[in-house]
Design an enzyme around this catalytic site. Structure first.
Site, PDB file in Angstrom:
ATOM      1  N   SER A   1       0.861  -1.188   0.000  1.00  0.00           N
ATOM      2  CA  SER A   1       0.000   0.000   0.000  1.00  0.00           C
ATOM      3  C   SER A   1       0.893   1.232   0.000  1.00  0.00           C
ATOM      4  O   SER A   1       1.996   1.205   0.582  1.00  0.00           O
ATOM      5  CB  SER A   1      -0.884   0.017   1.242  1.00  0.00           C
ATOM      6  OG  SER A   1      -1.487   1.296   1.401  1.00  0.00           O
TER       7      SER A   1
ATOM      8  N   TYR B   1      -2.067  -1.364  10.047  1.00  0.00           N
ATOM      9  CA  TYR B   1      -2.086  -1.447   8.570  1.00  0.00           C
ATOM     10  C   TYR B   1      -0.755  -0.976   7.980  1.00  0.00           C
ATOM     11  O   TYR B   1      -0.131  -1.672   7.175  1.00  0.00           O
ATOM     12  CB  TYR B   1      -3.247  -0.615   8.024  1.00  0.00           C
ATOM     13  CG  TYR B   1      -3.527  -0.859   6.560  1.00  0.00           C
ATOM     14  CD1 TYR B   1      -4.236  -1.975   6.137  1.00  0.00           C
ATOM     15  CD2 TYR B   1      -3.066   0.031   5.587  1.00  0.00           C
ATOM     16  CE1 TYR B   1      -4.489  -2.205   4.785  1.00  0.00           C
ATOM     17  CE2 TYR B   1      -3.317  -0.193   4.236  1.00  0.00           C
ATOM     18  CZ  TYR B   1      -4.032  -1.302   3.837  1.00  0.00           C
ATOM     19  OH  TYR B   1      -4.271  -1.535   2.504  1.00  0.00           O
TER      20      TYR B   1
HETATM   21  N1  NAP Z   1      -8.598  -0.718  -2.157  1.00  0.00           N
HETATM   22  C1  NAP Z   1      -7.592   0.099  -1.832  1.00  0.00           C
HETATM   23  O1  NAP Z   1      -7.743   1.351  -1.819  1.00  0.00           O
HETATM   24  C2  NAP Z   1      -6.241  -0.475  -1.499  1.00  0.00           C
HETATM   25  C3  NAP Z   1      -5.176   0.428  -1.403  1.00  0.00           C
HETATM   26  C4  NAP Z   1      -3.918  -0.052  -1.112  1.00  0.00           C
HETATM   27  C5  NAP Z   1      -3.739  -1.407  -0.908  1.00  0.00           C
HETATM   28  N2  NAP Z   1      -4.794  -2.265  -0.999  1.00  0.00           N
HETATM   29  C6  NAP Z   1      -4.500  -3.694  -0.770  1.00  0.00           C
HETATM   30  O2  NAP Z   1      -4.950  -4.444  -1.871  1.00  0.00           O
HETATM   31  C7  NAP Z   1      -5.282  -5.765  -1.443  1.00  0.00           C
HETATM   32  C8  NAP Z   1      -6.678  -6.112  -1.958  1.00  0.00           C
HETATM   33  O3  NAP Z   1      -7.580  -5.155  -1.383  1.00  0.00           O
HETATM   34  P1  NAP Z   1      -9.033  -4.873  -2.015  1.00  0.00           P
HETATM   35  O4  NAP Z   1      -9.239  -3.417  -1.963  1.00  0.00           O
HETATM   36  O5  NAP Z   1      -9.197  -5.614  -3.260  1.00  0.00           O
HETATM   37  O6  NAP Z   1      -9.927  -5.526  -0.843  1.00  0.00           O
HETATM   38  P2  NAP Z   1     -11.353  -6.277  -0.898  1.00  0.00           P
HETATM   39  O7  NAP Z   1     -12.147  -5.823  -2.061  1.00  0.00           O
HETATM   40  O8  NAP Z   1     -11.897  -6.096   0.473  1.00  0.00           O
HETATM   41  O9  NAP Z   1     -10.940  -7.813  -1.128  1.00  0.00           O
HETATM   42  C9  NAP Z   1     -10.191  -8.469  -0.139  1.00  0.00           C
HETATM   43  C10 NAP Z   1      -9.851  -9.855  -0.606  1.00  0.00           C
HETATM   44  O10 NAP Z   1      -9.008 -10.463   0.405  1.00  0.00           O
HETATM   45  C11 NAP Z   1      -9.633 -11.655   0.861  1.00  0.00           C
HETATM   46  N3  NAP Z   1      -9.366 -11.844   2.291  1.00  0.00           N
HETATM   47  C12 NAP Z   1      -9.726 -11.024   3.304  1.00  0.00           C
HETATM   48  N4  NAP Z   1      -9.311 -11.543   4.477  1.00  0.00           N
HETATM   49  C13 NAP Z   1      -8.683 -12.713   4.184  1.00  0.00           C
HETATM   50  C14 NAP Z   1      -8.039 -13.707   4.945  1.00  0.00           C
HETATM   51  N5  NAP Z   1      -7.972 -13.636   6.296  1.00  0.00           N
HETATM   52  N6  NAP Z   1      -7.503 -14.777   4.313  1.00  0.00           N
HETATM   53  C15 NAP Z   1      -7.578 -14.881   2.960  1.00  0.00           C
HETATM   54  N7  NAP Z   1      -8.190 -13.977   2.176  1.00  0.00           N
HETATM   55  C16 NAP Z   1      -8.734 -12.902   2.798  1.00  0.00           C
HETATM   56  C17 NAP Z   1     -11.100 -11.500   0.562  1.00  0.00           C
HETATM   57  O11 NAP Z   1     -11.694 -12.788   0.444  1.00  0.00           O
HETATM   58  P3  NAP Z   1     -13.244 -13.037   0.936  1.00  0.00           P
HETATM   59  O12 NAP Z   1     -14.071 -12.025   0.205  1.00  0.00           O
HETATM   60  O13 NAP Z   1     -13.568 -14.405   0.526  1.00  0.00           O
HETATM   61  O14 NAP Z   1     -13.244 -12.871   2.401  1.00  0.00           O
HETATM   62  C18 NAP Z   1     -11.062 -10.750  -0.770  1.00  0.00           C
HETATM   63  O15 NAP Z   1     -10.828 -11.631  -1.834  1.00  0.00           O
HETATM   64  C19 NAP Z   1      -5.170  -5.759   0.071  1.00  0.00           C
HETATM   65  O16 NAP Z   1      -3.929  -6.311   0.458  1.00  0.00           O
HETATM   66  C20 NAP Z   1      -5.227  -4.285   0.422  1.00  0.00           C
HETATM   67  O17 NAP Z   1      -4.576  -4.006   1.644  1.00  0.00           O
HETATM   68  C21 NAP Z   1      -6.045  -1.827  -1.290  1.00  0.00           C
END
Ligand code: NAP
Length: 246
Positions: free
Chosen positions: A141, A155
């Protein structure tokens, strides 16, 4: 030949958001796909179906990043069922917001385990199965580099730690022609951080390009790293955040 023909990718958290977009993009580029999920079984099945409609093989494995043995077993299962393993993407993640005065040790550990410990577990298991040309790509991130507001102890610490893990993996695996890199998104429109959420305007105000990224923007960078053109990039932190950290 497309860029990833005959490659197999394992993507944690591939049921939704950034991980799902990565699964679809790598499949478009020719890879067979294994994704993990914890609760979104229906969404995971939809991604499997979409990958299959692209003419690639796909499996979804229910595994919590908190369960190291199950995660290691899932990596081995993907290798067994799909025949090889070339690309690991550590994308599963959770957002956690609490300040140091109230953040519990349990929550700190949970976030560190899901982001950092699981990425180590998956990388160790995957590297044992990868040949030359292997790729380890972790989703960090931009908050791992700059912490612009309070409440990010767990985080930001976990995402910064992924940078150290990535550099160390690059050193350990480079002689085998396996690369390790971290992709650091900024505000990206997903369930975790919707572009119409309560804190979205504040995020846009920090950005040089004042709009949220799309999951497919992040997937494009991951696909570049996974492809042949990325073969000499390793140990790198690549920020993709519309200039928020500029
Ligand atoms: N969105 C942003 O603005 C942003 C910015 C910077 C970094 N990120 C990073 O990008 C990555 C993806 O984020 P996203 O925004 O796509 O989030 P998201 O839409 O909430 O999706 C999260 C994913 O992670 C899975 N997950 C959650 N907890 C888990 C666990 N304990 N074990 C295995 N899988 C788990 C979920 O599976 P289920 O649905 O089956 O639970 C889902 O597939 C993360 O690492 C996040 O920190 C996101």
């Amino acid at each position: 030949m497309s860029r990833l023909d005959n490659k197999v990718a394992f993507i944690t958290g591939g049921s939704r958001g950034i991980g799902a977009a990565i699964a679809l993009k790598l499949a478009e580029d020719g890879a067979d796909i294994a994704i993990t999920f914890t609760s979104a079984a229906g969404k995971a099945a939809e991604i499997v179906g979409a990958v299959e409609r692209l003419g690639r093989r796909a499996i979804a494995i229910k595994v919590d990043n908190l369960d190291a043995a199950a995660l290691e077993a899932a990596v081995n299962e993907a290798h067994h069922k799909l025949g090889r393993l070339d690309i690991l993407v550590n994308s599963a993640g959770v957002y956690s917001m609490d300040t140091v005065d109230t953040l519990t040790l349990e929550e700190f550990d949970r976030v560190m385990f899901i982001h950092v410990r699981a990425s180590f577990v998956a990388a160790k298991a995957a590297a044992a199965l990868m040949g030359p040309g292997g790729r380890v790509i972790s989703i960090g991130s931009n908050l791992g580099e700059i912490v612009p507001f309070p409440g990010l102890v767990a985080y930001a610490t976990s995402k910064a730690a992924l940078t150290g893990l990535t550099k160390a993996l690059a050193r350990d695996l480079g002689s085998r022609e396996i690369t390790a890199n971290i992709v650091q998104p900024g505000s990206t429109d997903t369930d975790m951080n919707p572009a119409n959420g309560d804190h979205a305007d504040g995020q846009r105000a920090r950005m040089a390009i004042p709009r949220f990224g799309q999951a497919k923007d992040i997937a494009g960078l991951v696909a570049f790293l996974a492809g042949e053109e990325g073969r000499f990039i390793t140990g790198a932190s690549l920020t993709i955040d519309g200039g928020a950290n500029a």
